[in-house]
Design an enzyme around this catalytic site. Structure first.
Site, PDB file in Angstrom:
ATOM      1  CG  HIS A  24      44.725  48.783  40.375  1.00 15.91           C
ATOM      2  ND1 HIS A  24      43.942  49.640  41.133  1.00 15.91           N
ATOM      3  CD2 HIS A  24      45.284  47.922  41.264  1.00 15.91           C
ATOM      4  CE1 HIS A  24      44.015  49.308  42.394  1.00 15.91           C
ATOM      5  NE2 HIS A  24      44.830  48.277  42.519  1.00 15.91           N
ATOM      6  CE  LYS A  48      42.896  45.125  51.758  1.00 11.51           C
ATOM      7  NZ  LYS A  48      43.461  45.311  50.422  1.00 11.51           N
ATOM      8  NE  ARG A  97      51.834  48.864  45.503  1.00 17.20           N
ATOM      9  CZ  ARG A  97      50.799  48.917  46.315  1.00 17.20           C
ATOM     10  NH1 ARG A  97      49.929  49.888  46.196  1.00 17.20           N
ATOM     11  NH2 ARG A  97      50.625  48.024  47.256  1.00 17.20           N
ATOM     12  CB  SER A 135      42.939  51.626  46.338  1.00 18.95           C
ATOM     13  OG  SER A 135      43.042  50.966  45.115  1.00 18.95           O
TER      14      SER A 135
HETATM   15  O1  PNS Z   1      43.940  44.289  46.111  1.00 20.96           O
HETATM   16  P1  PNS Z   1      44.202  43.342  47.248  1.00 20.96           P
HETATM   17  O2  PNS Z   1      43.223  43.614  48.381  1.00 20.96           O
HETATM   18  O3  PNS Z   1      45.626  43.330  47.695  1.00 20.96           O
HETATM   19  O4  PNS Z   1      43.864  41.858  46.675  1.00 20.96           O
HETATM   20  C1  PNS Z   1      44.005  40.712  47.483  1.00 20.96           C
HETATM   21  C2  PNS Z   1      43.444  39.461  46.777  1.00 20.96           C
HETATM   22  C3  PNS Z   1      42.024  39.680  46.315  1.00 20.96           C
HETATM   23  C4  PNS Z   1      44.315  39.171  45.577  1.00 20.96           C
HETATM   24  C5  PNS Z   1      43.531  38.289  47.802  1.00 20.96           C
HETATM   25  O5  PNS Z   1      42.981  38.703  49.005  1.00 20.96           O
HETATM   26  C6  PNS Z   1      42.827  37.031  47.336  1.00 20.96           C
HETATM   27  O6  PNS Z   1      43.260  36.377  46.406  1.00 20.96           O
HETATM   28  N1  PNS Z   1      41.708  36.709  48.009  1.00 20.96           N
HETATM   29  C7  PNS Z   1      40.864  35.582  47.663  1.00 20.96           C
HETATM   30  C8  PNS Z   1      40.822  34.553  48.796  1.00 20.96           C
HETATM   31  C9  PNS Z   1      42.035  33.660  48.716  1.00 20.96           C
HETATM   32  O7  PNS Z   1      42.217  32.907  47.775  1.00 20.96           O
HETATM   33  N2  PNS Z   1      42.883  33.745  49.754  1.00 20.96           N
HETATM   34  C10 PNS Z   1      44.065  32.913  49.883  1.00 20.96           C
HETATM   35  C11 PNS Z   1      45.240  33.482  49.138  1.00 20.96           C
HETATM   36  S1  PNS Z   1      46.643  32.624  49.639  1.00 20.96           S
END
Ligand code: PNS
Length: 167
Positions: A24, A48, A97, A135
């Site tokens: 990150h 999660k 990645r 993570s």
């Molecule tokens: O580190 P992660 O868990 O892969 O991050 C995922 C994240 C936070 C980027 C994604 O879940 C997100 O943007 N969530 C916010 C809710 C949202 O906007 N969802 C619709 C996306 S299409």
């Protein structure tokens, strides 16, 4: 052809950051050299179950980015595009990645663009040495007291040891 917008050059790096890894940090550092400001946005309510609370995740991110002046750490509990509007940002920065990340990230980027056509997602390829890093992998190793010092900053390693030593 749409006219270029006059919005500030602000990027948002969204994620769970449970916890932040060198992978990150690599993306955050590189993004901070491209954009005027980078907001690292920690998602509050994810499906999660996190190991670290939102405050703990933010505190670790703040410590490991303290030397990058144009990085701000924040949290959000909303659709990402709503948060972006609130912060007047229109670029999402994500790290890629491996091919395995691509399908999920394509879905997210396409949906976000469908929800708001002023949002662009920029992908940065993870540096090779972090292409295997996540993570979840770090937590698995730390849980069994394995070595994580090459994977996460010292402060994160200490927090992981503290969490898992409590049993
Ligand atoms: O580190 P992660 O868990 O892969 O991050 C995922 C994240 C936070 C980027 C994604 O879940 C997100 O943007 N969530 C916010 C809710 C949202 O906007 N969802 C619709 C996306 S299409």
């Amino acid at each position: 052809m749409k006219k270029p917008t006059m919005e500030a050059n602000i990027a948002v790096c969204p994620g769970s950051f449970d916890p932040v890894t060198y992978g990150h940090l690599d993306i955050i550092q590189r993004a901070s050299q491209v954009f005027e400001k980078v907001i690292v946005a920690v998602l509050k309510n994810s499906s999660k179950t996190p190991l670290f609370s939102i405050e703990e995740r933010k505190a670790m991110l703040e410590q490991v980015t303290q030397d990058i002046p144009n990085v701000e750490v924040d949290s959000f509990n909303d659709l990402l595009i709503n948060y972006m509007n609130e912060r007047n940002a229109h670029v999402i920065v994500k790290g890629l990645r491996a091919v395995s990340d691509f399908e999920y990230e394509l879905q997210m980027a396409s949906l976000n663009r469908k929800l708001s056509d002023r949002i662009e997602t920029f992908f940065m390829m993870s540096s090779n040495q972090y292409s295997y890093l996540s993570s979840s992998i770090v937590k698995q190793i730390a849980q069994f007291n394995g070595p994580v010092s090459d994977l996460v900053p010292d402060v994160v390693e200490r927090e992981l040891r503290r969490k898992y030593s409590k049993g």
